[in-house]
Design a protein around this motif. Sequence first.
Motif, PDB file in Angstrom:
ATOM      1  N   TRP A   1       0.832  -1.192   0.000  1.00  0.00           N
ATOM      2  CA  TRP A   1       0.000   0.000   0.000  1.00  0.00           C
ATOM      3  C   TRP A   1       0.874   1.251   0.000  1.00  0.00           C
ATOM      4  O   TRP A   1       1.982   1.256   0.510  1.00  0.00           O
ATOM      5  CB  TRP A   1      -0.940  -0.005   1.212  1.00  0.00           C
ATOM      6  N   SER A   2       0.337   2.296  -0.578  1.00  0.00           N
ATOM      7  CA  SER A   2       1.098   3.524  -0.779  1.00  0.00           C
ATOM      8  C   SER A   2       1.396   4.224   0.542  1.00  0.00           C
ATOM      9  O   SER A   2       0.743   3.978   1.570  1.00  0.00           O
ATOM     10  CB  SER A   2       0.319   4.468  -1.698  1.00  0.00           C
ATOM     11  N   LEU A   3       2.381   5.107   0.479  1.00  0.00           N
ATOM     12  CA  LEU A   3       2.766   5.931   1.620  1.00  0.00           C
ATOM     13  C   LEU A   3       2.505   7.395   1.295  1.00  0.00           C
ATOM     14  O   LEU A   3       2.458   7.774   0.117  1.00  0.00           O
ATOM     15  CB  LEU A   3       4.256   5.739   1.932  1.00  0.00           C
ATOM     16  N   PRO A   4       2.349   8.241   2.309  1.00  0.00           N
ATOM     17  CA  PRO A   4       2.172   9.669   2.051  1.00  0.00           C
ATOM     18  C   PRO A   4       3.316  10.241   1.225  1.00  0.00           C
ATOM     19  O   PRO A   4       4.479   9.868   1.400  1.00  0.00           O
ATOM     20  CB  PRO A   4       2.145  10.275   3.459  1.00  0.00           C
ATOM     21  N   ASN A   5       2.979  11.129   0.312  1.00  0.00           N
ATOM     22  CA  ASN A   5       3.938  11.815  -0.551  1.00  0.00           C
ATOM     23  C   ASN A   5       4.596  10.876  -1.554  1.00  0.00           C
ATOM     24  O   ASN A   5       5.683  11.149  -2.040  1.00  0.00           O
ATOM     25  CB  ASN A   5       5.025  12.528   0.266  1.00  0.00           C
TER      26      ASN A   5
END
Length: 381
Positions: free
Chosen positions: A146-150
Amino acid sequence: MAEIAAGAAQAETPDRTATGKEHFEVLDGLRGTAALLVVLFHIQGITVMWDGAKVVLHHAPLAVDFFFALSGFVLGYAYDDRWPRMPTGHFLALRLIRLHPLVVLGALLGLASYLLDPFATPAQAATPLRAVLTAFAMCLFALPTWSLPNRWTDTHPLNGPIWTLFQEYIGSLAYALLLRRLPNAALAAIAVLSGILLIVTATMFGSLDQGSYWETFWMAPVRLCFPFVTGLWLFRVRDRLPRLRLGWLPLSLAMLAITAFPTLAPIGGIKVNGLYEALCVVLLFPAILVAGRHSEPGRGMLWLCKASGRISYPIYITHFPFLYVWMNFVATGRASTGELLAIGTALVPFLLLVAWAAYAGWDVPIRRRLGAWLRAGRLAR
């Protein structure tokens, strides 16, 4: 003087694989050309904050599709004549040794980039360490997470380009378990069907720059299938194809022209930009591959092809963690246009040096050690 002469002679002598086969030096050089186009696209695109009107190499993401075609061709060349005496497990171990040391280095650089970035956004700085380490653990195995912030919605948020290595492993598995057993007619049928699907989906999206983020994750295997299978088929039928000879420099200029071609506006509701990109992959890249297979590097160009090929994978896998920092710096607005241009230009030789250090100081020593262990294990049995 003798050492210098020996080094010069080696630079003008074609490399060979571990089994004694000669490299296709022009194809190695073109892999480097494609990787450099990706790096330049990322640097320049970040510098102008992805303002479409200011981006120069609009179609550079197509280099990924070219990489997949090269992989199919090279796997056929390197391994087709080694079955069935080569166990499937041994083949997969060889692929891991070839690809995975730099995957690990890319994950380490991505982790450092995320945690130590002095220009990190508040959301990035506040990301729980557990989430970052989970992404790192998945990245070590080239697996999506899953993606991370920024980091947009990338499937490999610590080092975006690793998404293509995940597909490379899928292609290697498909080759080992199925594709190597298929006759040429079956490969051609798969190539035709997957090529039609590629054209349809590219026209639907208006671009082939898909598959690296979760919203279009399903497009990643679509982008893999046609070029990979076509590359393998082109190797199998290589003796029946025209012997096109253009040389490394003309073929590199052709790739530059393809990537620098302006983006195209829709016509009559048809997203012709996506159609253009799909036709590049379906028609032009196979032609470049065939020409590169038969071409000579050109006078005095062999050393450049060899160097280009050697750093192609290292620069592709190591450059983006540094560009995350560059992205965050550009977003601060602290630098003038001239300063951004100067720093962006300086990033090119810097990333080349990083790539060469990764190749010479990490990739080659680790692969040699792992290869020796693999051979020792086989001899022990």
